[in-house]
Write an enzyme that holds these catalytic residues in place. Structure first.
Site, PDB file in Angstrom:
ATOM      1  N   HIS A 133     -17.195 -24.549  22.193  1.00  0.00           N
ATOM      2  CA  HIS A 133     -16.736 -23.295  22.790  1.00  0.00           C
ATOM      3  C   HIS A 133     -16.828 -22.196  21.742  1.00  0.00           C
ATOM      4  O   HIS A 133     -16.424 -22.394  20.602  1.00  0.00           O
ATOM      5  CB  HIS A 133     -15.290 -23.447  23.267  1.00  0.00           C
ATOM      6  N   ARG A 150     -13.880 -12.656  26.999  1.00  0.00           N
ATOM      7  CA  ARG A 150     -15.196 -12.012  27.065  1.00  0.00           C
ATOM      8  C   ARG A 150     -15.539 -11.634  28.496  1.00  0.00           C
ATOM      9  O   ARG A 150     -16.135 -10.586  28.738  1.00  0.00           O
ATOM     10  CB  ARG A 150     -16.262 -12.937  26.471  1.00  0.00           C
ATOM     11  N   SER A 168      -0.866 -33.229  30.826  1.00  0.00           N
ATOM     12  CA  SER A 168      -2.260 -33.625  30.637  1.00  0.00           C
ATOM     13  C   SER A 168      -3.075 -32.419  30.191  1.00  0.00           C
ATOM     14  O   SER A 168      -2.675 -31.275  30.384  1.00  0.00           O
ATOM     15  CB  SER A 168      -2.834 -34.145  31.952  1.00  0.00           C
ATOM     16  N   HIS A 169      -4.262 -32.706  29.646  1.00  0.00           N
ATOM     17  CA  HIS A 169      -5.047 -31.613  29.077  1.00  0.00           C
ATOM     18  C   HIS A 169      -5.605 -30.660  30.139  1.00  0.00           C
ATOM     19  O   HIS A 169      -6.013 -29.546  29.812  1.00  0.00           O
ATOM     20  CB  HIS A 169      -6.165 -32.172  28.201  1.00  0.00           C
ATOM     21  N   GLU A 221     -13.733 -34.933  33.725  1.00  0.00           N
ATOM     22  CA  GLU A 221     -14.465 -34.866  32.458  1.00  0.00           C
ATOM     23  C   GLU A 221     -14.890 -36.254  31.986  1.00  0.00           C
ATOM     24  O   GLU A 221     -15.922 -36.397  31.323  1.00  0.00           O
ATOM     25  CB  GLU A 221     -13.613 -34.169  31.385  1.00  0.00           C
ATOM     26  N   GLY A 259      -9.909 -19.980  34.224  1.00  0.00           N
ATOM     27  CA  GLY A 259     -10.052 -20.039  35.664  1.00  0.00           C
ATOM     28  C   GLY A 259     -10.959 -21.125  36.188  1.00  0.00           C
ATOM     29  O   GLY A 259     -11.442 -21.977  35.449  1.00  0.00           O
ATOM     30  N   GLY A 317      -3.530 -38.988  34.306  1.00  0.00           N
ATOM     31  CA  GLY A 317      -2.662 -38.203  35.184  1.00  0.00           C
ATOM     32  C   GLY A 317      -2.978 -36.726  35.193  1.00  0.00           C
ATOM     33  O   GLY A 317      -2.108 -35.905  35.475  1.00  0.00           O
ATOM     34  N   GLY A 318      -4.217 -36.356  34.875  1.00  0.00           N
ATOM     35  CA  GLY A 318      -4.613 -34.953  34.952  1.00  0.00           C
ATOM     36  C   GLY A 318      -4.985 -34.577  36.378  1.00  0.00           C
ATOM     37  O   GLY A 318      -4.678 -35.313  37.329  1.00  0.00           O
ATOM     38  N   VAL A 337     -12.309 -27.211  35.454  1.00  0.00           N
ATOM     39  CA  VAL A 337     -11.131 -27.436  36.309  1.00  0.00           C
ATOM     40  C   VAL A 337     -11.548 -27.501  37.764  1.00  0.00           C
ATOM     41  O   VAL A 337     -10.952 -28.231  38.551  1.00  0.00           O
ATOM     42  CB  VAL A 337      -9.997 -26.382  36.195  1.00  0.00           C
TER      43      VAL A 337
END
Lengths: 659, 246
Positions: free
Chosen positions: A257, A273, A42-43, A394, A50, A13-14, A411
């Site tokens: 990351h 950054r 969801s993640h 993903e 962004g 459900g993302g 995203v």
């Protein structure tokens, strides 16, 4: 036993799952979404900094377009990406961000006139154009030539999924919350849905669908230290693998990351950054320019993470009671900027570290972050080997990230892939030959099989404790299948993980709690996770080169001559302890951007024999067609537009590019 | 930051009840564990489940304070467990599920179901002025300040703490809560939403909506995201009164 019928079954459900369901519903197909948690949790929600889309509104994004975004993404992938898919993606990303703008996402906007920003540690005044006032703003991110990352403060994913989930509610799409797919129902050639467990009652239900889509996100929990949510356990990957028919692509490609807070591994965004934050060592020295004079802190994530670990290995880490780390300094951005554009970062530092990032440095160390690998699909999002199975986001490998994903591209991918694959799922469901016509015996067989597996763990003679196996797996993955990989370590990891996998077939669940039974949940998930962990480690062992995030100390060169290919893993026999690996060649002769130096990281690589000839061909075509404009050049080099659903074709308007 | 001193022993008194089991009755169960550096309730509860009681139910997702899964009563006050550091707690701490919401088991409650119902009832989505947006064209502009103001209200994570803290919600099952009123305030601000105040009045212009609020405002005090609920509810009430008097 209960059976639920629908046209489209979306697992996850993302953002990707929601957008696919919305697309299918608009085309007249009933869709049901299964989600471990309420969709808004969801993640996808955790994306902070962004979403990349080449709008070119801000002055530092001027001149940006699909071509620049394409090249950045392919370089970022270390030439592992499917370039046609990257083209589909970069052309749709501006449409995706604009759709979300219309749906209510409160994107941060450009203000005309002068503003002060931090670039390369210096205060610089830039002037935004009048024409850009009120349009979507972009910030800088790693591995990009232009400022391209559209954002909502640093809660971008939160704002996106809030709007998207609300649109799904508006479309009356049911989300079956707190449900989990345990197995895909298939007959070896065609997928028919899934066996699903209710995480409140513990009951199993079969969902039968024309099209089934996996959009379950990443598998960060294979590792001990990850920025991923605790639900990112890779179960969607695993149920595809367990069909024995569907394949997983490039599972060894795992991103770390640079800035997980130390030691918890909670993410602080790359926007830190991008907006001018600096990485410093124990002496307060800004070390990234020493390693990467051109991109500095804003090289791609794989490169920055490696440089950080390299610097730590030189003894330059700061120490606290949990171990060694480096510092992220955003104090130079100022209080106003931090509290407005980086407020989630501010809250995380405040609550979890007791650190005020306005005044103090943030302890950071690279942490597992993203799963580039996933369910292998065609550019339509469909499994090439299991008809009726789709995947996006993903969880999928259609393959736009290759061996390293750029920040802001994930995203963006979730929504873009959701848009595109949602259309192809609808096309699939439109065709009458894809109506489902299966004997209920097949469905009942699957239900009984899954119930029997659970019962065996509850009442069998097993002796193993699931959590012990899981913790051991996470330790092995972090220690031996991490940022720097060595053949000997990987061999050990594969052996040890296989041993854990064998032990996992002998798990005993002690708790008899009615309902979901958390121990039982951990047990069956751990079994699946171990198969994935072995797949990651084995793929990493066999790939004797370094590419993107996959770095072998014993094979430090990228080797296009032998390894310009995608790993495909399948689990052919349930009793196996290793996946079967095959390789799919990437054809240099059709590449729009033939392999070369990325512009950051090592310049050392072995060319593919066809690269020079293709480069020459590309250069000649570019020169010849230059007068006809960039679209003509692109079309001659790599036609892709007919791969897109008709509604998402066409150019993207910009301030400097009207039509 | 150096505290090598001996760690405290913590006692977590947890309300246990599994509605799936006919014989289960609500009871408090104590668990003891040794505190560790930087320990949060996320870490503590997982440790208890791993080492002491595999049946214990609770919900975490992001464990970073952004998803709203882990709202629970911590010493009687609603809050997010994942970002609650144990060092801020007394040696004996009571944990209970959020009230108002349907109990799944122990500390796990079905906030998702409640929120979906609220969203459907209040139609919490942008009601587009035109059916299809031309995605090839430059987006509609918006003043940067307005976008920031909308985001400020959009930061709600639907954790349910405001509902659990609400006097009206405890008495009226149909009260939409601060979470619902905040959503309406957010769409009212948004020029992309076609709805006018008269439409919002239909949704919240009674005692199950903005006029049900007794202004106790525990929602405002306890919101983990520090949303300006007090001013938003007051403002909304004034605007709805104007419609009501017409």
């Amino acid at each position: 036993m209960k059976i639920i019928y629908t046209d489209v079954l979306i697992i996850g459900g993302g953002l990707a799952g929601l957008r696919m369901a919305i697309g299918a519903k608009r085309r007249g197909h009933e869709a049901i979404i299964l989600s471990l948690v309420p969709a808004k949790r969801s993640h996808s929600k955790a994306a902070q900094g962004g979403m990349q889309a080449s709008l070119g509104n801000v002055i530092k994004g001027q001149g940006d377009n699909e071509d620049v975004h394409f090249e950045d993404t392919v370089r970022g992938s270390d030439w592992g990406a499917d370039q046609q898919v990257v083209r589909m993606f970069v052309n749709t990303a501006p449409k995706a961000v604009r759709e979300l703008a219309a749906w209510g996402v409160p994107w941060s906007r450009v203000r005309k006139g002068d503003r002060e920003v931090i670039i390369n540690g210096q205060k610089v005044t830039i002037t935004e154009r009048d024409a850009a006032h009120g349009l979507l703003a972009q910030r800088d991110f790693g591995g990009t030539k232009k400022w391209r990352t559209c954002y909502v403060s640093d809660g971008t994913g939160h704002a996106m999924i809030t709007a998207m989930a609300d649109q799904a509610i508006a479309a009356s799409i049911p989300v079956h919350e707190r449900t989990e797919a345990l197995a895909l129902i298939h007959d070896g050639g065609r997928c028919y849905g899934a066996v699903v467990r209710d995480l409140i009652t513990g009951q199993l239900t079969a969902y039968v669908a024309k099209a089934t889509a996996i959009a379950t996100g990443g598998a960060g929990c294979l590792y001990r230290v990850t920025t991923n949510a605790v639900i990112c356990e890779g179960i969607g990957h695993a149920i595809a693998l367990e069909t024995g028919v569907a394949t997983l692509g490039n599972m060894e490609a795992v991103q770390f990351h640079p800035t997980g807070i130390f030691p918890a591994g909670i993410l602080v965004t790359e926007g830190c950054r991008g907006d001018g934050g600096l990485l410093k060592d124990v002496d307060g020295h800004r070390f990234m320019p020493d390693y990467e004079p051109e991109k500095k802190e804003l090289a791609s994530r794989d490169v920055v993470s490696r440089r950080m670990e390299e610097h730590l290995a030189k003894g330059k880490g700061a120490k606290n009671r949990f171990g060694e780390h480096l510092w992220l300094d955003i104090t130079l951005l100022g209080e106003n900027h931090i509290k407005h554009n980086l407020r989630e970062v501010y809250e995380i530092c405040h609550y979890f570290l007791g650190v005020d990032p306005v005044k103090e440095w943030i302890p950071v160390r690279p942490a597992q972050h993203y799963t580039m690998g996933g369910v292998r699909t065609t550019p339509t999002g469909e499994s090439p080997t299991l008809k009726g199975l789709f995947s996006a986001g993903e969880a999928a490998c259609w393959d736009m990230h290759g061996f390293n994903r750029l920040g802001g591209n994930s995203v963006a991918e979730t929504v873009v892939a959701g848009m595109i694959v949602g259309e192809f799922i609808s096309d699939f469901c439109d065709r009458s030959e894809n109506n489902v016509n299966i004997p209920t015996a097949l469905v009942h067989g699957y239900l009984e099989r899954e119930q029997a597996k659970l019962t065996a763990m509850l009442t069998g003679r097993g002796t193993e404790a699931a959590m012990d196996l899981r913790v051991a797996m996470q330790q092995i993955m972090t220690a031996k299948v991490g940022i720097f990989r060595r053949g000997a370590d990987l061999e050990q990891a594969v052996d040890e993980l296989q041993a854990l996998l064998v032990r996992s077939r002998n798990i005993r669940v002690r708790s008899r709690a009615a309902g979901a039974n958390p121990e039982l949940v951990a047990a069956y998930r751990t079994q699946k996770m171990l198969k994935l962990a072995v797949t990651v480690a084995y793929g990493a062992l066999v790939r004797t080169e370094s590419r993107g995030a996959h770095f072998r100390e014993d094979y430090p060169r990228r080797n296009d001559a032998e390894w310009l290919k995608r790993t495909l893993a399948s689990w052919t026999n349930e009793q196996d302890t290793l996946p079967t690996l095959r390789y799919e060649t990437l054809d240099v002769k059709t590449m729009e951007l033939p392999p070369g130096w990325r512009g950051y990281g090592t310049k050392d690589y072995t060319d593919h024999p066809d690269t020079a000839a293709r480069q020459k061909e590309v250069d000649a075509l570019r020169e010849k067609l230059a007068p006809a404009g960039r679209f003509a050049v692109q079309k001659a080099l790599l036609p892709y537009e007919e791969l897109l659903p008709p509604r998402f074709r066409g150019p993207n308007e910009r301030i400097d590019e009207r039509f | 930051m150096a505290d090598d001193a001996a760690h405290r022993t913590l006692t977590l008194q947890i309300l246990r009840y599994n509605p799936q089991e006919p014989d289960s009755t609500p009871r408090m169960q104590p668990y003891q564990l040794e505190e560790a550096d930087g320990m949060t309730l996320f870490i503590a509860l997982n440790e208890i489940r791993e080492k002491q009681d595999p049946s214990l139910q609770f919900d975490f997702v992001c464990r970073a304070g952004i998803c709203g899964s882990c709202g629970m009563m911590i010493n009687g006050r609603p809050g997010l467990a994942c970002r609650t550091l144990t060092k801020q707690l007394t040696p004996e701490t009571t944990l209970a599920p959020l009230p108002v919401f349907e109990l799944i088991g122990d500390l796990s409650v079905n906030t998702g179901k409640w929120m979906r119902h609220m969203s459907e009832r209040l139609a919490t989505w942008v009601h587009l002025k035109t059916e299809e947006v031309d995605l090839q064209r430059i987006e509609e502009g918006m003043e940067p300040e307005l976008a920031d103001q909308i985001y400020l209200l959009d930061r709600c994570i639907e954790c349910g703490c405001c509902v659990a803290a609400c006097g009206t919600a405890r008495m009226r099952e149909d009260f939409v809560g601060a979470v619902g009123l905040n959503r309406i305030a957010r769409f009212r601000l948004d020029p992309r939403d076609a709805r006018e105040d008269a439409a919002y009045y239909e949704l919240i212009g009674d005692d199950s909506g903005v006029f049900g609020c007794m202004s106790l405002l525990a929602c405002h005090d306890l919101c983990p995201k520090d949303l300006p609920l007090q001013t938003q509810i007051a403002f909304l009430r004034r605007k709805m009164v104007v419609v009501g008097l017409k």
